[in-house]
Motif scaffolding. Sequence first.
Motif, PDB file in Angstrom:
ATOM      1  N   ARG A  45      13.635 -10.197  -3.559  1.00 38.57           N
ATOM      2  CA  ARG A  45      12.181 -10.232  -3.736  1.00 38.57           C
ATOM      3  C   ARG A  45      11.530 -11.200  -2.748  1.00 38.57           C
ATOM      4  O   ARG A  45      10.431 -10.952  -2.251  1.00 38.57           O
ATOM      5  N   SER A  48      11.187  -9.490   0.511  1.00 34.70           N
ATOM      6  CA  SER A  48      10.105  -8.501   0.478  1.00 34.70           C
ATOM      7  C   SER A  48       8.734  -9.114   0.235  1.00 34.70           C
ATOM      8  O   SER A  48       7.743  -8.398   0.107  1.00 34.70           O
ATOM      9  N   ILE A  50       7.580 -10.636  -2.428  1.00 32.24           N
ATOM     10  CA  ILE A  50       6.986 -10.529  -3.763  1.00 32.24           C
ATOM     11  C   ILE A  50       7.573 -11.557  -4.737  1.00 32.24           C
ATOM     12  O   ILE A  50       7.394 -11.438  -5.936  1.00 32.24           O
ATOM     13  N   HIS A  71       2.743  -6.511   0.786  1.00 37.11           N
ATOM     14  CA  HIS A  71       2.479  -5.122   1.152  1.00 37.11           C
ATOM     15  C   HIS A  71       2.572  -4.868   2.659  1.00 37.11           C
ATOM     16  O   HIS A  71       2.451  -3.726   3.093  1.00 37.11           O
ATOM     17  N   VAL A  74       6.896  -3.733   4.446  1.00 36.19           N
ATOM     18  CA  VAL A  74       7.446  -2.406   4.698  1.00 36.19           C
ATOM     19  C   VAL A  74       7.041  -1.888   6.081  1.00 36.19           C
ATOM     20  O   VAL A  74       7.785  -1.163   6.731  1.00 36.19           O
ATOM     21  N   HIS A  80      12.788  -1.565   0.278  1.00 37.34           N
ATOM     22  CA  HIS A  80      13.414  -2.269  -0.844  1.00 37.34           C
ATOM     23  C   HIS A  80      13.613  -1.272  -1.979  1.00 37.34           C
ATOM     24  O   HIS A  80      12.650  -0.692  -2.458  1.00 37.34           O
TER      25      HIS A  80
END
Lengths: 234, 309
Positions: A45, A48, A50, A71, A74, A80
């Motif tokens: 996480r 990524s 988050i 966001h 990616v 992920h």
Amino acid sequence: MLRLTNVSAGYGQIQVVRDVSLDVGEQEIVCLIGSNGAGKTTLLRAISGIAPFCVGTIEFNGEDLSDLPGHEIVTRGIAHVPEGRRLFRTMSIRDNLLMGAFRRRSASEIKHNLDRVYHLFPRLAERRDQAAGTLSGGEQQMCAIGRGLMSEPKLILIDELSLGLAPQVVDNLAKTLLHIRDLGISILLVEQDVEIAFELASRGFLLDSGQITVVGTTAELAENPQIKLAYIGA
Amino acid sequence: MAEPSDGLRPRFLLWLSVRFMTLLLQNLVNGLLLGGLYVCIAIGFSLIWGVLNIINLLHGSIIVLGSYIAYYAFTMFGISPFLAPLFVIPMMFAFGYGLQLAVLNRVVDKPVLITLTLTFGLDLILNNFMLAAFTANFRRVVFKDPFETLDLYGVIIPVDRVVAMALALVLTLAFYLLLNSSRIGRAIVAVRNDRDAAVLMGVNVKQIYAVTFGVGAAFAGAAGCLLSVVFPISPMSSGLYLGKAFVICVLGGLGSIGGALIGGLALGVIESMGVMLAGPEHSVLTGFLVLLAVLAIKPTGLAGKRGYE
Ligand SMILES: Nc1ncnc2c1ncn2[C@@H]1O[C@H](COP(=O)(O)OP(=O)(O)OP(=O)(O)O)[C@@H](O)[C@H]1O
Ligand SMILES: [Mg+2]
């Protein structure tokens, strides 16, 4: 291509992962193993963007990702596949896959990627209009991996490939992962089933209570007494 | 022997049952015509509730604002209220989008009571602004050439209401297509399903929240345009519309377009039957009574589904 240096991450006041350094090379499968609650999910996480908090540097193909909002990750080429699949349950397989391509703008590219996923997982093609919430566990995992591929990533983070799946289904998914690697996509695999992890990956990291304690090729890890004792039960 | 002469009684009974059927049919038609508009009142409210978990107490005032814009466009420029959604939709979208981005996003993760209080306050501001700007006097859209009414075997069908209902259903269809077959609609549904997973797909959640509120406001405004043809316009109506949106969502089942459709049409018919059976003063009461009954028997509402589909 992915390099973490001294990454710490956690939730609010709770620091779960401490000073983790880890790297994934081009077209390589790397596994991250560790017992329940070690912080594997938290680390993914953090990559990524988050995790509620994260310090340290996360570099991907020369770019520092640490300050990017979740966001945007990616769009840099990291997909992920989260723990528990996390599909959009009321939406069809097809719509789930299209969500994977949310940040892709070219219709022909999206079509091409959709065909690629349907080719990898013919089962998804057969059931493309079925709501994701009604799929079997194996189909859900296929859909989750397919959704990840739709963004045309250079690296996929997969959290718990085998969770709740029959051995035969896991074997098939494992074969597909090798195929995905051969397409030129690297994989960082979090896996409870150490045998599967070692079979797929070339290198591995052991995360123990939030810290990396063992690093090496999977052949070395398989011989490591600590790992043998705790995970292989030999 | 004081028997009525042969044939008179059957003929009277026939006449009575035909009258009754006509009356029933008339009320059914009235109810459906009304219900189409109710659907349009509810979809935006239901979307915002379902996706943002915000009970938008501003909803009624936004509807009324839409009515006023349609009214003034009509009286000042002669633009038919039926065309007003063409410009009210973008205006209200911008209003809702900005409001969510600037104000509501700050509290969207807070408990429902906080967002409820905030929209309550915002509603007071907007409603009092409209009172100051437009006064509380009831206004009406009066066409120079009134629409005809059709007479189908004794059932009277006002054409303006038919047009209003048809447009309301067209708007509902557009709303459905927006959510189900557009990129941005998919993102809205995805955020409702699983916010974190949507972020992993590259969705900017705060922006989708703003779009969602904007879409909800846009359809509220469009509903207001259509209502301006049927009902008198006043800031005082906002509470009534809000109440209807609430009842419809709960009646039909929260968070789906199907629910708003069933709930809206049902409420229209129920109210209209209430008028027939108990008199016009009891129409709203009938709606609430049926709501209570539905909640007692089937707490998920008539359509009874979760998730936005
Ligand atoms: N949202 C959260 N808030 C607070 N603490 C959390 C949260 N999620 C996880 N944790 C804590 O962080 C620690 C690590 O959790 P994490 O999910 O990263 O472990 P994991 O290695 O993925 O475990 P598993 O193998 O069971 O999936 C746990 O102690 C957990 O309780
Ligand atoms: Mg985990």
